[in-house]
Design a protein around this motif. Structure first.
Motif, mmCIF file in Angstrom:
data_model
loop_
_atom_site.group_PDB
_atom_site.id
_atom_site.type_symbol
_atom_site.label_atom_id
_atom_site.label_comp_id
_atom_site.label_asym_id
_atom_site.label_seq_id
_atom_site.Cartn_x
_atom_site.Cartn_y
_atom_site.Cartn_z
ATOM 1 N N GLY A 110 60.510 50.521 66.611
ATOM 2 C CA GLY A 110 60.917 49.514 65.636
ATOM 3 C C GLY A 110 60.331 48.161 65.968
ATOM 4 O O GLY A 110 59.827 47.447 65.096
ATOM 5 N N HIS A 111 60.362 47.813 67.246
ATOM 6 C CA HIS A 111 59.939 46.474 67.650
ATOM 7 C C HIS A 111 58.425 46.349 67.828
ATOM 8 O O HIS A 111 57.951 45.354 68.359
ATOM 9 N N THR A 112 57.650 47.333 67.348
ATOM 10 C CA THR A 112 56.210 47.095 67.206
ATOM 11 C C THR A 112 55.972 46.216 65.967
ATOM 12 O O THR A 112 54.889 45.678 65.771
ATOM 13 N N PHE A 113 57.030 46.060 65.127
ATOM 14 C CA PHE A 113 56.967 45.176 63.950
ATOM 15 C C PHE A 113 57.905 43.982 64.147
ATOM 16 O O PHE A 113 58.969 44.118 64.740
ATOM 17 N N GLY A 114 57.542 42.835 63.596
ATOM 18 C CA GLY A 114 58.454 41.717 63.453
ATOM 19 C C GLY A 114 58.794 40.977 64.729
ATOM 20 O O GLY A 114 58.051 41.019 65.720
ATOM 21 N N GLY A 115 59.943 40.309 64.680
ATOM 22 C CA GLY A 115 60.370 39.507 65.813
ATOM 23 C C GLY A 115 61.739 38.930 65.570
ATOM 24 O O GLY A 115 62.465 39.373 64.675
ATOM 25 N N VAL A 116 62.094 37.939 66.364
ATOM 26 C CA VAL A 116 63.403 37.291 66.266
ATOM 27 C C VAL A 116 63.203 35.918 65.622
ATOM 28 O O VAL A 116 62.328 35.153 66.025
ATOM 29 N N GLN A 117 64.044 35.625 64.633
ATOM 30 C CA GLN A 117 63.918 34.366 63.893
ATOM 31 C C GLN A 117 64.851 33.311 64.416
ATOM 32 O O GLN A 117 66.009 33.603 64.718
ATOM 33 N N ASN A 118 64.398 32.095 64.342
ATOM 34 C CA ASN A 118 65.257 30.978 64.730
ATOM 35 C C ASN A 118 66.514 30.899 63.868
ATOM 36 O O ASN A 118 67.617 30.729 64.399
ATOM 37 N N VAL B 167 57.276 44.410 55.818
ATOM 38 C CA VAL B 167 57.305 45.655 56.608
ATOM 39 C C VAL B 167 58.388 45.581 57.681
ATOM 40 O O VAL B 167 59.130 46.549 57.898
ATOM 41 N N ALA B 168 58.502 44.432 58.344
ATOM 42 C CA ALA B 168 59.484 44.295 59.427
ATOM 43 C C ALA B 168 60.902 44.346 58.867
ATOM 44 O O ALA B 168 61.774 45.040 59.399
ATOM 45 N N ASP B 169 61.129 43.630 57.759
ATOM 46 C CA ASP B 169 62.463 43.638 57.157
ATOM 47 C C ASP B 169 62.866 45.042 56.719
ATOM 48 O O ASP B 169 64.020 45.450 56.861
ATOM 49 N N TRP B 170 61.922 45.775 56.150
ATOM 50 C CA TRP B 170 62.250 47.102 55.613
ATOM 51 C C TRP B 170 62.636 48.074 56.738
ATOM 52 O O TRP B 170 63.543 48.882 56.593
#
Ligand code: HEM
Length: 514
Positions: A179-187, A51-54
């Motif tokens: 948008g930022h209610t989904f996902g996060g920041v990846q290492n 969901v976050a990627d999409w």
């Protein structure tokens, strides 16, 4: 819109036929990939979610838009390697998204439309509001100019970038929060913002924007306002990359406070902003009307002309949207006209041919908000000359006929029972029957393919006209194919215009040749 309409029918199916349905137009059923909402490419405990990627992919595709010259926008230009190689498009989320949404399965549906529906499925199935969908996006033939904002950019540059994308400062705050209610920041993508977390429940080391990263809710705002947020773009150690902090605070927190105070306001604002984002398209692209579910939609029309050329087998299904008490059985009658019935759609329904349909399944859409009840007809044997021209339905006694127009049925290009497969399943004859009155210049099989810039196209295999008896109703066109396992629909060119019929056949669906 009025059924049938090939492109709108395909877009409507893509948008509304979800869990438990295979779309008859061949378009992918997307909802399964975001069910459950934490699903990520079949891997568990990565800290990531499709969901976050999409949703991020849709934004990055749109974010190249330039309102001044009309270039960029939602056009699937994000699929070009030249774009994903840019620092502004770092990460494997775009490739992951395109691996699922990049194959539309139908030349009437663009990859950009798939990216838009993908974002909508993610939002709607994971706690978010219903987002109005328009179709008709056109896939770019080349990469767009750069223009996606990056976390180290100063606030003025973000305001300017969103203005170029045609969003005000308040809309910028809203869209980033939505948008930022989904996902996060990846290492892996941003090692300078997120360290390796060494967490077996978060193996991709993702620092999430809020505590519910697979679901839409206003926690992005409540946690920010209450000061408990762990958002790496707000409380990151290096203030230079704290872009959410600068953006959220840019109006003295007024917008974020309003979102924190009202989950409903957040949801309705996001529904509008997401729709605006998805409908930002290059100048000249004309989107369709908002595609709402048809209340009554015939589908899976299936035809076979008997080998004797005299009988026509026909069956159909009909999807009834959001019936009251969907799980109880409703009385559904299909009425139809043929070339001999002296009736039109205003005649009394009882004067025409009719059959009772049986319930087949009840499925849901948009995260369980709506139901779709499917009813199917038995396999009817019609007189080939009379055929079938129009359907209407009586649902619990109520006439459903598209305001008097009825549901027009085309029985002019159909499969013929002379199609068959050899007993070793290696070679098949595909035979198509065409009403003599139609006189096409070409008849061909269609199978989905891609051109050299991965746009969906239809690959055509021509059939040859075969001799038939003089008084036959249909002409027969056929071709023999060896070792081809594709599924085919039928196409024909009549007066320079191409027409297509769904109702696919493949080697495995044919009778063994006598
Ligand atoms: C100034 C504007 C923005 C900046 C600087 C920004 C920055 C970022 C960064 C650095 C990431 C981490 C990506 C990764 O690690 O793979 C991210 C993720 C994300 N962004 Fe944004 N973003 C912005 C606006 C938006 C907007 C407008 C949306 C959508 C409406 C959005 C949706 C997302 C989503 C869903 C993710 C999570 C991706 C994942 O977890 O795989 N972003 N953003």
């Amino acid at each position: 819109y009025v059924w049938p309409s090939p492109q709108l029918d395909a877009l409507e199916a893509l948008r509304w036929d979800q869990a438990g349905v295979n779309t008859s137009s061949g378009t992918q059923v997307i909802a399964g990939f975001v069910e459950p909402c934490g699903a990520f490419l079949g891997a568990d405990n990565t800290g990531r979610a499709n969901v976050a990627d999409w949703i991020r992919t849709a934004y990055h595709d749109m974010a190249t838009y330039n309102v001044t010259d009309g270039t960029g926008g939602m056009d699937a230009s994000i699929r070009f390697a030249e774009e994903t190689a840019r620092p502004e498009d770092v990460g494997d989320g775009f490739a992951n998204t395109l691996a699922i949404l990049g194959d539309t399965g139908n030349p009437l549906v663009s990859i950009a439309d798939m990216l838009a529906v993908g974002a909508i499925m993610a939002i709607e199935n994971c706690g978010g509001p219903v987002v109005a969908f328009r179709g008709g996006r056109v896939d770019a033939v080349a990469p767009n100019n750069p223009g996606v904002p990056e976390p180290q950019d100063p606030l003025e540059s973000h305001i300017a970038a969103f203005a170029r994308q045609n969003f005000t400062q308040t809309e910028m705050i809203g869209l980033v929060a939505c948008g930022h209610t989904f996902g996060g920041v990846q290492n892996a993508a941003f090692p300078q913002i997120v360290p390796v977390l060494n967490d077996p429940n978060n193996t991709d080391s993702v620092s999430h924007f809020d505590s519910t990263f697979t679901h839409f809710d206003h926690n992005i705002a409540t946690e920010y306002i209450s000061g408990t947020t762990q958002n790496p773009l707000v409380v990151g150690l290096n203030d230079t990359t704290n872009s959410d902090k600068r953006i959220f605070g840019s109006d003295g927190n007024a917008t974020m406070l309003s979102f924190a105070n009202s989950a409903d306001l957040f949801a309705s604002t996001c529904a509008s902003l997401f729709a605006k984002m998805l409908n930002t398209v290059p100048a000249g692209v004309q989107l369709t009307e908002v595609i709402n579910p048809l209340p009554v939609k015939p589908d899976y029309l299936h035809f076979n002309l008997g080998a004797d050329g005299k009988s026509l087998q026909f069956s159909t299904q009909v999807r009834l949207w959001d019936l009251p008490n969907p799980n109880s059985t409703h009385t559904v009658l299909m009425l139809w006209d043929d070339r001999a019935s002296n009736s039109n759609s205003t005649s009394t329904p009882t004067s025409t041919n009719n059959v009772t349909l049986v319930p087949s399944k009840v499925v849901t859409a948009a995260g369980g908000r709506f139901t779709a009840s499917w009813y199917s007809s038995p396999l009817l044997t019609l007189d080939a000359f009379r055929g079938i021209t129009n359907m209407r339905f009586l649902v619990d006694g109520k006439l459903e006929d598209q305001d008097g127009i009825g549901f027009a049925v085309a029985d002019d290009i159909v499969w013929s029972d002379t199609s068959c497969v050899t007993s070793d399943f290696n070679s098949a004859t595909y035979a198509v029957a065409v009403r003599k009155s139609l006189a096409p210049t070409r008849v061909y099989l269609e199978t989905p393919g891609q051109d050299n810039i991965s746009r969906p196209i239809s690959v055509e295999t021509d059939l040859t006209l075969q001799p038939v008896v003089a008084n036959a109703t249909y002409n027969i066109w056929s071709v023999e194919l060896n070792g081809v396992f594709d599924s085919f629909t039928i196409g024909a060119e009549v007066g320079g215009v191409k027409i297509s019929r769904q109702d696919p056949r493949s080697l495995s669906s044919l009778e063994v040749c006598a």
